[in-house]
Design an enzyme around this catalytic site. Structure first.
Site, PDB file in Angstrom:
ATOM      1  N   HIS A 378       0.793  -1.240   0.000  1.00  0.00           N
ATOM      2  CA  HIS A 378       0.000   0.000   0.000  1.00  0.00           C
ATOM      3  C   HIS A 378       0.816   1.276   0.000  1.00  0.00           C
ATOM      4  O   HIS A 378       0.242   2.359   0.011  1.00  0.00           O
ATOM      5  CB  HIS A 378      -0.927   0.037   1.224  1.00  0.00           C
ATOM      6  CG  HIS A 378      -2.164  -0.796   1.071  1.00  0.00           C
ATOM      7  ND1 HIS A 378      -3.307  -0.331   0.467  1.00  0.00           N
ATOM      8  CD2 HIS A 378      -2.423  -2.079   1.424  1.00  0.00           C
ATOM      9  CE1 HIS A 378      -4.221  -1.288   0.470  1.00  0.00           C
ATOM     10  NE2 HIS A 378      -3.705  -2.362   1.045  1.00  0.00           N
ATOM     11  N   LYS A 569      -8.468  14.472   3.448  1.00  0.00           N
ATOM     12  CA  LYS A 569      -7.677  13.233   3.541  1.00  0.00           C
ATOM     13  C   LYS A 569      -6.797  13.379   4.769  1.00  0.00           C
ATOM     14  O   LYS A 569      -6.779  14.439   5.395  1.00  0.00           O
ATOM     15  CB  LYS A 569      -6.824  13.028   2.287  1.00  0.00           C
ATOM     16  CG  LYS A 569      -6.042  14.272   1.824  1.00  0.00           C
ATOM     17  CD  LYS A 569      -5.331  14.054   0.497  1.00  0.00           C
ATOM     18  CE  LYS A 569      -6.256  14.147  -0.699  1.00  0.00           C
ATOM     19  NZ  LYS A 569      -6.566  12.864  -1.318  1.00  0.00           N
ATOM     20  N   LYS A 575       0.851  14.613   1.024  1.00  0.00           N
ATOM     21  CA  LYS A 575      -0.442  14.944   0.410  1.00  0.00           C
ATOM     22  C   LYS A 575      -0.545  16.446   0.116  1.00  0.00           C
ATOM     23  O   LYS A 575      -1.489  16.905  -0.515  1.00  0.00           O
ATOM     24  CB  LYS A 575      -1.585  14.473   1.310  1.00  0.00           C
ATOM     25  CG  LYS A 575      -1.660  12.931   1.376  1.00  0.00           C
ATOM     26  CD  LYS A 575      -2.776  12.452   2.292  1.00  0.00           C
ATOM     27  CE  LYS A 575      -2.792  10.953   2.514  1.00  0.00           C
ATOM     28  NZ  LYS A 575      -3.353  10.181   1.398  1.00  0.00           N
ATOM     29  N   THR A 677      -8.362   6.788  -2.920  1.00  0.00           N
ATOM     30  CA  THR A 677      -9.715   6.331  -3.247  1.00  0.00           C
ATOM     31  C   THR A 677     -10.703   7.483  -3.097  1.00  0.00           C
ATOM     32  O   THR A 677     -11.774   7.465  -3.692  1.00  0.00           O
ATOM     33  CB  THR A 677     -10.148   5.154  -2.360  1.00  0.00           C
ATOM     34  OG1 THR A 677      -9.783   5.430  -1.007  1.00  0.00           O
ATOM     35  CG2 THR A 677      -9.483   3.858  -2.803  1.00  0.00           C
TER      36      THR A 677
END
Length: 843
Positions: A378, A569, A575, A677
């Site tokens: 992942h 998120k 990010k 996602t």
């Protein structure tokens, strides 16, 4: 402006869920009243809203139970290959509405509750989120369970029943403060304790090699108590099981201390054992090498493997005695999927059971283990990879350490035979990392011990092969696969966005809910005036509804016709919430410079939790709230720009904000986000994406056409080139005046006048050790945002792109992902067989 319709009112109009039959409504009412009667304590005849919620939950649960029992009977009779999805995280969110949707009960419940003078939406809001995960990885596991049940696979989710899930986030003076998430405080109507399947798990002790084989002796025992939660498929009467383990001390736990008279201490020490399932580690993409975490990982693996083997041995209907004693067929009947390296101990534990307990010879046991296990990677971030100190293993799991050494020795012998003299390769490929502190590399163990290794988006799977596991890929290229992530369209469209779901159903029917590729049928409607109007109207209603929610919850008034620019998120440097902050400051400065100019009004919403020990992530939250304090109170700006930090972002809040978003921010540095996602949820719900060519963004651009997303910034190869050359933040700072101004404002305390030095660490990081190259993408990002503004000024042009994105989002269903896992990794076929409902007699 017109008051938005509630979801309840929309559902009343006409709905994809089918009109409720009067019989169904009467039955729900009767059942509800019966449960309410038994919920109320004798001396308390006034029901609270929570009593109503529990009465409804139990009513809905009644519809699940018969299907659940029948599904499990069906599996025992047919004896299919069973899929075991092992994960330390299952981020389930709320269950009531999801269950009503999947059972086709929503309308009947809505009508019945309405007739009783109650409001279904208000009852749904009472339910606590089951927050047993951090973010992407745990939410993916939840979507996968939904898809496995919908596809009729005999699948089980196995994890830990944390007493406290991901913390609740409060914002106090702009800073994140964590509160324990006591989600079980009022009980959980969806779980069933199964004490008859309680199992022992061993820790510590010593290993003895005897003529009869290896013995692991003098261990401490903790009991694993299973709690089962039903997982319904969509309208197919299949109900699978998620089994979560809770740690219990055995009754004689440490009571030998009783002999020295300290009975009270001995009983209090039971907590030490039970702490194993107390709390979820709140780290996302970060490895914390604590002994308690290793205990959690072994606890779930040891209990689960005993359960799997018990079921394998006695898998004939109505039989609890072993009917299989030979393990030859084990991989034909059992598939174990490791969700990241957290359940990696499955590999040595299965070896221990086969070799030490079942007396299978080593080579045969290793073949069985490899054929049974598969591993999903992942992340490629080095700080996220699990590397456990050997010394900790030696103490906690001495037998497993021996087994890992033996696995590694055979593996290295094999590599050495193929690459004679390549000592460096042996060092790189070893499971044991030498150094000041010897460590076990769990990712290497997973790759060696699995028959399939997959990444979660095409670009990520390539990076896995070309860099992270390059040596392993050269050794066994056939092992490596890609399985691009997906989301369940039931929760992430039908449940959270009924208005959009109905608009689509009117045009193409409802088959897309189990075959999302059918959304392609919307492509001919891209220029259909009526459909453009309908889609725009649904978005506007969702925005009005979310504006009302924000006003109620946050006491902020926002302009519902402004662009909803959403970045939600986990808070993490990779990010790049900081890149978003720099853009907001740039917009603010432009408005201040030229207040008379026409600006596209924007409401920027940033939300997400920071790991409690992650100093920089917490500072980023403080920066967002501080920018908001300045921007939102500046009369020159008015309602042209608002900055809101969405507190306590979680599944139930995502279900509200995603349908209302216009712009979805997916702006990680290329090569760092494995998949994402959230990006898929926004696409399906009619938001346009501004993003880098990273993770699944690449495939989203491929499906919808890059011209229908706002793609900017460095590609993976540009990032690599910049690394080779050496990234120098100051170059960008010196030659981009707007960037310099924004950074200087952060640095000088413009946004923190009471604490001018508050953000010095942020500026220092950005200028001197920014691994994620925020400044390198700043100029392209700001220019790309200008294109966003330009298109937003043309509502019809914007909505056409939205329709095209929705129509092209079919690939990103978790049904497609799971179908690929089933066929290409687990060797099973999805089934659309309908199990007969409980009211129809079985053959």
């Amino acid at each position: 402006m017109a008051k938005p319709l509630t979801d309840s009112e929309k559902r009343k109009q006409i709905s994809v869920r089918g009109l409720a039959g009067l019989g169904d409504v009467a039955e729900v009412r009767k059942s509800f009243n019966r449960h309410l009667h038994f919920t109320l304590v004798k001396d308390r005849n006034v029901a609270t809203p929570r009593d109503y919620f529990f009465a409804l939950a139990h009513t809905v649960r009644d519809h699940l139970v018969g299907r659940w029992i029948r599904t499990q009977q069906h599996y025992y009779e047919r004896d299919p290959k069973r899929i075991y999805y092992l994960s330390l995280e299952f981020y389930m969110g709320r269950t009531l509405q999801n269950t009503m949707v999947n059972l086709g009960l929503q309308n009947a419940c809505d009508e019945a509750i309405y007739q009783l003078g109650l409001d279904l939406e208000e009852l749904e809001e009472i339910e606590e989120d089951a927050g047993l995960g951090n973010g992407g990885l745990g939410r993916l596991a939840a979507c996968f369970l939904d898809s496995m049940a919908t596809l009729g696979l005999a699948a089980y989710g196995y994890g830990i029943r944390y007493e406290f899930g991901i913390f609740n986030q409060k914002i106090v003076n702009g800073w994140q403060v964590e509160e324990a998430d006591d989600w079980l405080r009022y009980g959980n109507p969806w779980e069933k304790a199964r004490p008859e399947y309680m199992l022992p798990v061993h820790f510590y002790g010593r290993v003895e090699h005897t003529p009869d084989g290896v013995k692991w002796l003098d261990t401490q025992v903790v009991l694993a108590m299973p709690y089962d939660t039903p997982v319904p498929g969509y309208k197919n009467n299949t109900v699978n099981t998620m089994r979560l383990w809770s740690a219990k001390a055995p009754n004689d736990f440490k009571l030998q201390d009783f002999n020295v008279g300290d009975y009270i201490e001995a009983v209090l020490d039971r907590n030490l054992a039970e702490n194993i399932s107390r709390v979820l580690y709140p780290n996302d993409n970060f490895f914390e090498g604590k002994e308690l975490r290793l205990k959690q990982e072994y606890f779930v693996v040891a209990a689960t493997l005993q359960d799997i083997i018990r079921r394998f041995k006695s898998s004939k209907f109505g039989c609890r005695d072993p009917v299989r004693t030979c393990f030859e067929t084990f991989p034909d009947k059992v598939a174990i999927q490791l969700n990241d390296t957290h359940p990696a101990l499955s590999i040595p534990e299965l070896m221990r059971i086969l070799v030490d307990v079942e007396k299978v010879d080593w080579d045969k046991a290793w073949e069985i283990t490899k054929k049974t296990c598969a591993y999903t990677n992942h992340t490629v971030l080095p700080e996220a990879l699990e590397r456990w100190p050997v010394s900790m293993f030696e103490k906690l799991l001495p037998r497993h350490l021996e087994i890992i050494y033996a696995i590694n020795q055979r593996h290295l012998d094999h590599v050495a035979a193929l690459f004679p003299g390549d000592v460096d390769r042996l060092r790189r490929m070893s499971v044991i990392e030498e150094g000041d502190c010897k460590r076990i590399n769990m990712a290497h163990l997973c790759v060696i011990g699995s028959h399939a290794v997959n990444g979660v988006a095409r670009i990520h799977s390539e990076i896995v092969k070309q860099s992270v596991f390059k040596d392993f890929y050269e050794l066994e290229p056939e092992k490596f696969q890609n399985k691009t992530n997906g989301i369940t369209p039931r929760r992430w469209l039908l449940l959270c966005n009924p208005g959009l779901a109905d608009t689509i159903v009117e045009k193409i029917g409802e088959e897309f809910l189990t075959d999302l590729s059918q959304l392609k049928k919307l492509l001919p409607l891209v220029n259909d005036e009526a459909f453009i109007r309908d889609v725009a109207k649904v978005k506007q209603e969702n925005k009005l509804k979310f504006s009302a929610f924000l006003e109620k919850e946050y006491k902020v008034k926002i302009n519902p016709s402004s662009m909803f620019d959403v970045h939600v998120k986990r808070i993490h440097e990779y990010k790049r919430q900081l890149l978003n902050c720099l853009h907001v400051i740039t917009l603010y400065n432009r408005i201040k410079r030229d207040p008379a100019k026409a600006f596209v009004p924007r409401t920027v919403m940033i939300g997400g939790k920071a790991a409690p020990g992650y100093h920089m992530a917490k500072l980023i939250i403080k920066l967002v709230t501080s920018i908001g304090d300045v921007v939102n109170h500046d009369p020159v700006v008015g309602d042209r720009l608002k900055v809101i930090f969405l507190e306590n972002y979680r599944v139930s809040l995502a279900e509200k904000v995603i349908p209302a978003a216009d712009l979805s921010q997916q702006i990680s540095t290329a090569g760092t986000e494995a998949s994402g996602t959230g990006n898929m949820k926004f696409m399906l719900n009619g938001a346009l994406t501004i993003g880098t060519m990273d993770g699944a963004n690449v495939e989203m651009a491929e499906e919808a056409g890059a011209e229908n997303l706002f793609i900017f910034g460095l590609r993976v190869e540009d990032v690599e080139a910049l690394d080779r050359k050496g990234y120098n933040a100051r170059e960008y700072y010196d030659c981009l005046p707007e960037l310099k101004q924004a950074v200087d404002q952060i640095s000088s305390g413009f946004f923190s006048p009471k604490e001018p030095d508050c953000f010095k660490d942020v500026v220092n990081m950005l200028m001197h050790h920014d691994r994620f190259k925020v400044f390198a993408d700043y100029e392209a990002y700001v220019q790309c945002q200008a294109q966003v503004d330009q298109l937003y000024r043309n509502p019809k042009g914007w909505t056409k792109k939205v329709i095209r994105n929705i129509a092209c989002s079919g690939k990103f269903s978790s049904d497609r992902t799971i179908t690929e896992y089933a066929r290409e990794i687990w060797g099973v076929e999805p089934s659309d067989l309908q199990i007969p409902p409980p009211n129809i007699p079985r053959d």
